[in-house]
Design an enzyme around this catalytic site. Structure first.
Site, PDB file in Angstrom:
ATOM      1  N   GLY A  28      29.053   8.457  96.223  1.00  0.00           N
ATOM      2  CA  GLY A  28      30.617   8.830  95.604  1.00  0.00           C
ATOM      3  C   GLY A  28      30.723   9.858  95.157  1.00  0.00           C
ATOM      4  N   TYR A  29      32.228  10.244  94.937  1.00  0.00           N
ATOM      5  CA  TYR A  29      32.517  11.759  94.646  1.00  0.00           C
ATOM      6  C   TYR A  29      32.934  11.724  93.513  1.00  0.00           C
ATOM      7  CZ  TYR A  29      31.751  12.215  99.693  1.00  0.00           C
ATOM      8  OH  TYR A  29      30.791  11.985 100.603  1.00  0.00           O
ATOM      9  N   ILE A  30      32.454  12.058  92.192  1.00  0.00           N
ATOM     10  CA  ILE A  30      32.986  12.703  91.569  1.00  0.00           C
ATOM     11  C   ILE A  30      34.775  13.927  91.844  1.00  0.00           C
ATOM     12  CG2 ILE A  30      32.964  14.364  88.966  1.00  0.00           C
ATOM     13  CD1 ILE A  30      29.825  13.048  89.333  1.00  0.00           C
TER      14      ILE A  30
END
Length: 155
Positions: A28-30
């Protein structure tokens, strides 16, 4: 600074029988802002935090920093990620003196298979395996951070 130099291709042929290793990856991407991404990845029971900078004009080179994290910390950081998850199996395939990373995507990116090869310089020669198709280096649609926002099945 650590520089990542890679070229990316669509996969058009059989690759699984040529793989010497495979692993499942969930990431996932912060932050998935163009030019700076912060990624959390879980692979083989380990966590990783990766920061990538903007790509150069050709899309082959960019700054990359990565740190291994305890799995529990990566799982906690995944809760902070933007909506959307990348789920894929990565197959490693030798070709000459290089290794191609072949990613087979699942979920909303089902049907997409992409191969990347890391190079020491942008003009380094390499042997293309027979499963390599069209080059998509620099095409932002194929960046994982963009596939999370605009999945392959929605194209």
């Amino acid at each position: 600074m650590s520089q990542e130099i890679e070229r990316k291709f669509l996969v058009t042929g059989e690759y699984k029988s040529k793989a010497y290793e495979q692993s499942r990856i969930v990431q996932g991407y912060i932050s998935s802002a163009r030019g700076r991404t912060v990624r959390v990845r879980i692979r083989d029971g380990k966590g990783y935090l990766t920061i990538k900078g903007a790509s150069n004009a050709s899309g082959t080179s960019r700054y990359e920093w990565e740190k291994e994290l305890p799995l529990v910390e990566a799982e906690e950081l995944m809760k902070l990620c933007e909506p959307g998850v990348i789920d894929k199996t990565r197959y490693l395939v030798h070709s000459g003196k290089h290794t191609f990373e072949v990613d087979e995507f699942y979920g909303e990116n089902e049907g997409l298979v992409v191969a990347e090869v890391e190079l020491a310089s942008e003009d380094e020669a390499f042997e293309k395996p027979d499963f390599i198709g069209q080059e998509v280096t620099g095409d932002v649609r194929y960046y994982n951070s963009q596939l999370m926002k605009r999945p392959y099945t929605a194209w």
